[in-house]
Write an enzyme that holds these catalytic residues in place. Structure first.
Site, mmCIF file in Angstrom:
data_model
loop_
_atom_site.group_PDB
_atom_site.id
_atom_site.type_symbol
_atom_site.label_atom_id
_atom_site.label_comp_id
_atom_site.label_asym_id
_atom_site.label_seq_id
_atom_site.Cartn_x
_atom_site.Cartn_y
_atom_site.Cartn_z
ATOM 1 N N SER A 41 0.874 -1.219 -0.130
ATOM 2 C CA SER A 41 0.019 0.056 -0.190
ATOM 3 C C SER A 41 0.812 1.139 -0.233
ATOM 4 O O SER A 41 1.619 1.347 0.838
ATOM 5 C CB SER A 41 -0.980 -0.044 1.312
ATOM 6 O OG SER A 41 -1.406 1.251 1.221
ATOM 7 N N GLY A 42 0.657 2.226 -0.993
ATOM 8 C CA GLY A 42 1.517 3.489 -0.935
ATOM 9 C C GLY A 42 1.163 4.188 0.195
ATOM 10 O O GLY A 42 2.226 4.889 0.774
ATOM 11 N N SER A 43 0.047 4.660 0.440
ATOM 12 C CA SER A 43 -0.373 5.791 1.632
ATOM 13 C C SER A 43 0.034 4.991 2.764
ATOM 14 O O SER A 43 0.728 5.831 3.564
ATOM 15 C CB SER A 43 -1.806 5.943 1.461
ATOM 16 O OG SER A 43 -2.533 4.551 1.783
ATOM 17 N N ASP A 83 -11.166 5.560 -0.373
ATOM 18 C CA ASP A 83 -9.656 6.123 -0.134
ATOM 19 C C ASP A 83 -9.756 7.564 -0.004
ATOM 20 O O ASP A 83 -10.154 8.107 -1.300
ATOM 21 C CB ASP A 83 -8.699 5.491 -1.069
ATOM 22 C CG ASP A 83 -7.534 5.557 -0.673
ATOM 23 O OD1 ASP A 83 -7.104 6.456 0.072
ATOM 24 O OD2 ASP A 83 -6.535 4.385 -0.804
ATOM 25 N N GLY A 125 -1.733 5.151 -3.508
ATOM 26 C CA GLY A 125 -0.282 4.968 -4.146
ATOM 27 C C GLY A 125 -0.462 3.765 -4.996
ATOM 28 O O GLY A 125 0.151 3.896 -6.283
ATOM 29 N N THR A 126 -0.951 2.557 -4.575
ATOM 30 C CA THR A 126 -1.028 1.598 -5.458
ATOM 31 C C THR A 126 -1.995 1.636 -6.526
ATOM 32 O O THR A 126 -1.917 1.140 -7.546
ATOM 33 C CB THR A 126 -1.460 0.196 -4.958
ATOM 34 O OG1 THR A 126 -2.547 0.201 -3.985
ATOM 35 C CG2 THR A 126 -0.213 -0.108 -3.571
#
Length: 361
Positions: free
Chosen positions: A108-110, A270, A275-276
């Site tokens: 997960s980017g965040s 979200d 990010g993803t």
């Protein structure tokens, strides 16, 4: 003095009577409005040679921790939590396992941005100015990070994501109540179905949030059933689990820009640009010839918060052409929490109710 004395006595009585079974220290963090807290104490370690092994252990044998922190009354459907753990990988400074409201995800980017910010700003990893380089092991693989730092603050975080690729372009699916849609399916650290927001009448604005969730969950369920997707290098990563509503792409003097809205199960938006999701969209855009390596892409969320994406490398994943994107965003610490479990608490792992924790029809 009398009022103060009374408070102290009450507190002392409470402390003497409270018998704790668990205490977990958590740093509250958000990026782009998305709450991704970070566990910094109360969990010594988790069995497993890799972060993916540790994630699977928690999922199958230690899920009480996720439920304890993320389900009500302590948690919320709109948050995630990251468990920081020692990594046995020789290149990693630390590892982390990502827990979302209903499941565990490989990347997960965040959550990466929030975890790095918490680790540096609390001193768990040493901060250097103007840049701190960190390597984390996520369940999905190594994530190399550069954080821009100034005056003890993590100004922004840029991470080099795991390899991302397209499963299918212009995939036809039949969605109950909507009809035939043409979608894209891509991996950005999670498996996404990407749908044209404008074609469905959406502008991705806050007033549309409820409808986006309802339609997005319907699309995800249909796509997951009709288009099986399995990661070519790790078959335990499979099945479409996120919907991304993609807004129109605009070209400006500073690069490409677009809006997006990602629907996270059990049914909510979200808050960040994701990010993803940004990575999956970059993979699709590259496959369509809409963006080149090194070109900058600004992705906006439903709240108008921003992440920047860029393709840094092209590569092959299990025989599929793919990319390695880098994503940049900022995070802010919101608080420090000590979550405890009283031995007499009748709801040790919390609960879910369908008014918020929506289930498929």
């Amino acid at each position: 003095m009398k009022a103060t004395h009374t408070v102290v006595c009450v507190a002392s009585t409470c402390e003497s009577e409270m018998k704790l079974k668990r205490m977990v220290n958590v740093v509250g963090v958000h990026t782009g409005g998305e709450r991704n807290d970070v566990i910094t104490g109360g969990v010594l370690n988790v069995p497993g040679a890799t972060m993916f092994d540790k994630m699977k252990y928690l999922e199958t044998q230690g899920d009480d921790l996720r439920k304890f922190l993320l389900q009500e009354p302590r948690g919320s459907v709109t948050q995630c939590v990251n468990l920081v753990l020692p990594s046995s990988h020789p290149e990693a400074d630390a590892g982390f396992v990502i827990m979302e409201a209903e499941y565990y995800v490989p990347m997960s980017g965040s959550n990466t941005i929030c975890t790095v910010t918490a680790l540096l700003e609390t001193g768990m990893l040493p901060m250097q100015e103007p840049y701190t380089d960190v390597t984390l092991e996520a369940p999905g693989g190594l994530v190399r990070v550069r954080a821009e730092c100034k005056d003890g603050k993590c100004v922004n975080v840029t991470f080099s994501n795991v390899p991302c690729f397209v499963f299918g372009l212009d995939v036809p699916i039949d969605v109950p109540g909507i009809g035939r849609l043409t979608v894209d399916v891509a991996y950005g650290g999670m498996i996404y179905v990407l749908v044209d927001a404008q074609a469905l009448g959406f502008k991705i604005t806050p007033d549309e949030a409820g409808k986006l969730v309802e339609v997005g969950e319907r699309i995800k369920r249909a796509a997951a059933e009709q288009f099986p997707a399995v990661h070519p290098e790790n078959p335990e990563i499979h099945t479409i689990n996120q919907t991304l509503f993609a807004g129109p792409i605009e070209r400006t003097e500073s690069g490409l820009t677009s809006r997006n809205g990602v629907i996270v199960s059990p049914g909510r938006l979200d808050r960040s640009p994701c990010g993803t999701g940004t990575s999956a969209r970059l993979a699709v855009m590259h496959a369509r010839g809409q963006i080149q390596q090194g070109e900058r892409f600004l992705h906006r969320s439903i709240l108008d918060t921003e992440f920047y994406g860029e393709i840094t490398e092209t590569l092959s994943i299990g025989g599929k052409p793919g990319i390695r994107p880098s994503i940049t965003g900022s995070a802010w610490i919101t608080g420090f929490h000590q979550y405890v479990l009283d031995s007499t608490d009748p709801l040790p792992t919390g609960y879910t109710l369908s008014d918020l924790w929506r289930k498929p029809d």
